[in-house]
Design an enzyme around this catalytic site. Structure first.
Site, PDB file in Angstrom:
ATOM      1  N   GLU A 103      -0.707  -1.099   0.521  1.00  0.00           N
ATOM      2  CA  GLU A 103      -0.278  -0.649   1.965  1.00  0.00           C
ATOM      3  C   GLU A 103      -0.840  -1.836   2.708  1.00  0.00           C
ATOM      4  O   GLU A 103      -0.151  -2.408   3.529  1.00  0.00           O
ATOM      5  CB  GLU A 103      -0.724   0.697   2.594  1.00  0.00           C
ATOM      6  N   LYS A 146      -1.807  13.673  13.868  1.00  0.00           N
ATOM      7  CA  LYS A 146      -2.757  12.449  13.411  1.00  0.00           C
ATOM      8  C   LYS A 146      -3.440  11.853  14.681  1.00  0.00           C
ATOM      9  O   LYS A 146      -4.140  10.880  14.231  1.00  0.00           O
ATOM     10  CB  LYS A 146      -1.918  11.645  12.785  1.00  0.00           C
ATOM     11  N   GLY A 187      -3.378   9.049   0.481  1.00  0.00           N
ATOM     12  CA  GLY A 187      -2.660   9.192  -0.533  1.00  0.00           C
ATOM     13  C   GLY A 187      -3.152   8.102  -1.644  1.00  0.00           C
ATOM     14  O   GLY A 187      -2.199   8.337  -2.795  1.00  0.00           O
ATOM     15  N   ASP A 207       5.324   2.889   7.809  1.00  0.00           N
ATOM     16  CA  ASP A 207       4.386   3.710   6.884  1.00  0.00           C
ATOM     17  C   ASP A 207       3.663   4.701   7.777  1.00  0.00           C
ATOM     18  O   ASP A 207       3.711   4.606   9.091  1.00  0.00           O
ATOM     19  CB  ASP A 207       3.197   2.799   6.344  1.00  0.00           C
ATOM     20  N   GLY A 217       3.531   8.045   1.458  1.00  0.00           N
ATOM     21  CA  GLY A 217       3.154   9.399   1.895  1.00  0.00           C
ATOM     22  C   GLY A 217       4.327  10.183   2.347  1.00  0.00           C
ATOM     23  O   GLY A 217       5.619   9.855   2.101  1.00  0.00           O
ATOM     24  N   SER A 218       4.055  11.431   2.772  1.00  0.00           N
ATOM     25  CA  SER A 218       5.165  12.449   3.081  1.00  0.00           C
ATOM     26  C   SER A 218       6.020  12.018   4.240  1.00  0.00           C
ATOM     27  O   SER A 218       7.270  12.427   4.429  1.00  0.00           O
ATOM     28  CB  SER A 218       4.666  13.699   3.237  1.00  0.00           C
ATOM     29  N   THR A 219       5.192  10.996   4.950  1.00  0.00           N
ATOM     30  CA  THR A 219       6.084  10.834   6.148  1.00  0.00           C
ATOM     31  C   THR A 219       7.056   9.503   5.945  1.00  0.00           C
ATOM     32  O   THR A 219       8.286   9.767   6.133  1.00  0.00           O
ATOM     33  CB  THR A 219       5.251  10.383   7.491  1.00  0.00           C
ATOM     34  N   ASP A 260      -3.142   8.519   8.625  1.00  0.00           N
ATOM     35  CA  ASP A 260      -4.027   9.906   8.633  1.00  0.00           C
ATOM     36  C   ASP A 260      -4.452  10.062   9.831  1.00  0.00           C
ATOM     37  O   ASP A 260      -4.469  11.196  10.368  1.00  0.00           O
ATOM     38  CB  ASP A 260      -4.944  10.010   7.418  1.00  0.00           C
TER      39      ASP A 260
HETATM   40  O1  DER Z   1      -1.969   7.378   2.032  1.00  0.00           O
HETATM   41  C1  DER Z   1      -1.443   6.738   2.778  1.00  0.00           C
HETATM   42  O2  DER Z   1      -1.812   5.906   3.156  1.00  0.00           O
HETATM   43  C2  DER Z   1      -0.320   7.701   3.602  1.00  0.00           C
HETATM   44  O3  DER Z   1       0.565   6.638   4.350  1.00  0.00           O
HETATM   45  C3  DER Z   1      -1.107   8.425   4.843  1.00  0.00           C
HETATM   46  O4  DER Z   1      -1.832   7.600   5.525  1.00  0.00           O
HETATM   47  C4  DER Z   1      -0.007   9.268   5.438  1.00  0.00           C
HETATM   48  O5  DER Z   1       0.468  10.176   4.619  1.00  0.00           O
HETATM   49  P1  DER Z   1       1.201  11.696   5.004  1.00  0.00           P
HETATM   50  O6  DER Z   1       2.585  10.726   5.556  1.00  0.00           O
HETATM   51  O7  DER Z   1       1.766  12.176   3.929  1.00  0.00           O
HETATM   52  O8  DER Z   1       0.463  12.379   6.132  1.00  0.00           O
END
Ligand code: DER
Length: 234
Positions: A107, A125, A101, A85, A29-31, A88
């Protein structure tokens, strides 16, 4: 600060927990992308050594490879020191919704094998209760008769006004996960109530592979907000 800058701040803070010699779960994911980039930087600078990464998606595997992070998998490293990780949604008990994602199965496998799971989020979040925000609760299902499975899921949450939607990819075709499955997203009008009961009920449906509620899995949540960083421990 933009949302992405907050994500980066949380990610960099989490990487401070990484020590040389660790086996790391690398999130998706982006984070999490910022955390993997940072780990790659520290390895290149020689400030981190002897790291093994266990990626949670093909996407993260490619990113880690491009950064020269040594990689392995759960078969060869069943015990992981630390996973980093995103999520959301995060409730006050550090329960998470993940999977928007599409990587929730790998995960959950990787983060379930970790001694520590540091979740990194920007403050947007944080929720009071999971599943009530009107955003998706992802469920990974087998492609075989997925409509049958989606109907079972909808019936399970009928009282919460549940709508199910098959996840499409950016070309409007059915999204296929790294594991060859589909994602059915649940949209609820009410929150999920007793999360363990909801989790057990979803997993009892034969066509369901896994869902995006990560209950009692995160050991730490790092929240980056306009006023600074908050670290919540289990
Ligand atoms: O899809 C996932 O599990 C991602 O880790 C999501 O939970 C967080 O995505 P983001 O960091 O792009 O908001």
């Amino acid at each position: 600060l933009t949302q992405d800058e907050l994500k980066k701040i949380a990610a960099y803070k989490a990487v401070e927990f990484v020590e040389s010699g660790m086996v790391l779960g690398l999130g998706t994911g982006s984070t999490a992308k910022h955390a993997v980039d940072r780990i790659g930087d520290l390895l290149r600078q020689g400030k981190l050594t002897n790291i093994v990464g266990i990626p949670t998606s093909k996407k993260t595997e490619e990113q880690a490879l491009s950064l020269g992070i040594p990689l392995s998998d759960l078969d060869n490293h069943p015990a992981i020191d630390l996973a980093i990780d995103g999520a959301d949604e995060v409730d006050p008990h550090l329960n998470l919704v993940k999977g928007r994602g599409g990587s929730l199965l790998r995960e959950k496998m990787v983060e379930g094998a970790c001694k520590k799971f540091v979740c990194i989020v920007d403050e947007s979040k944080l929720v009071k209760h999971l599943g009530g925000s009107g955003l998706a609760l992802p469920v990974e299902v087998v492609p075989f008769c997925w409509k049958f499975t989606a109907n079972k899921l909808r019936n399970l949450f009928e009282r919460s006004g549940c709508v199910t939607k098959l996840r499409n990819d950016c070309e409007g075709k059915s999204f296929v996960t790294d594991n060859g499955n589909y994602i059915v997203d649940l949209y609820l009008k009410k929150d999920l109530g007793d999360l363990q009961i909801a989790s057990d009920a979803i997993l009892r449906i034969a066509g369901v592979v896994e869902h995006g509620m990560f209950l009692d899995m995160a050991t730490t949540v790092i929240v980056a907000g306009e006023l600074g960083i908050t670290i919540k421990n289990k």
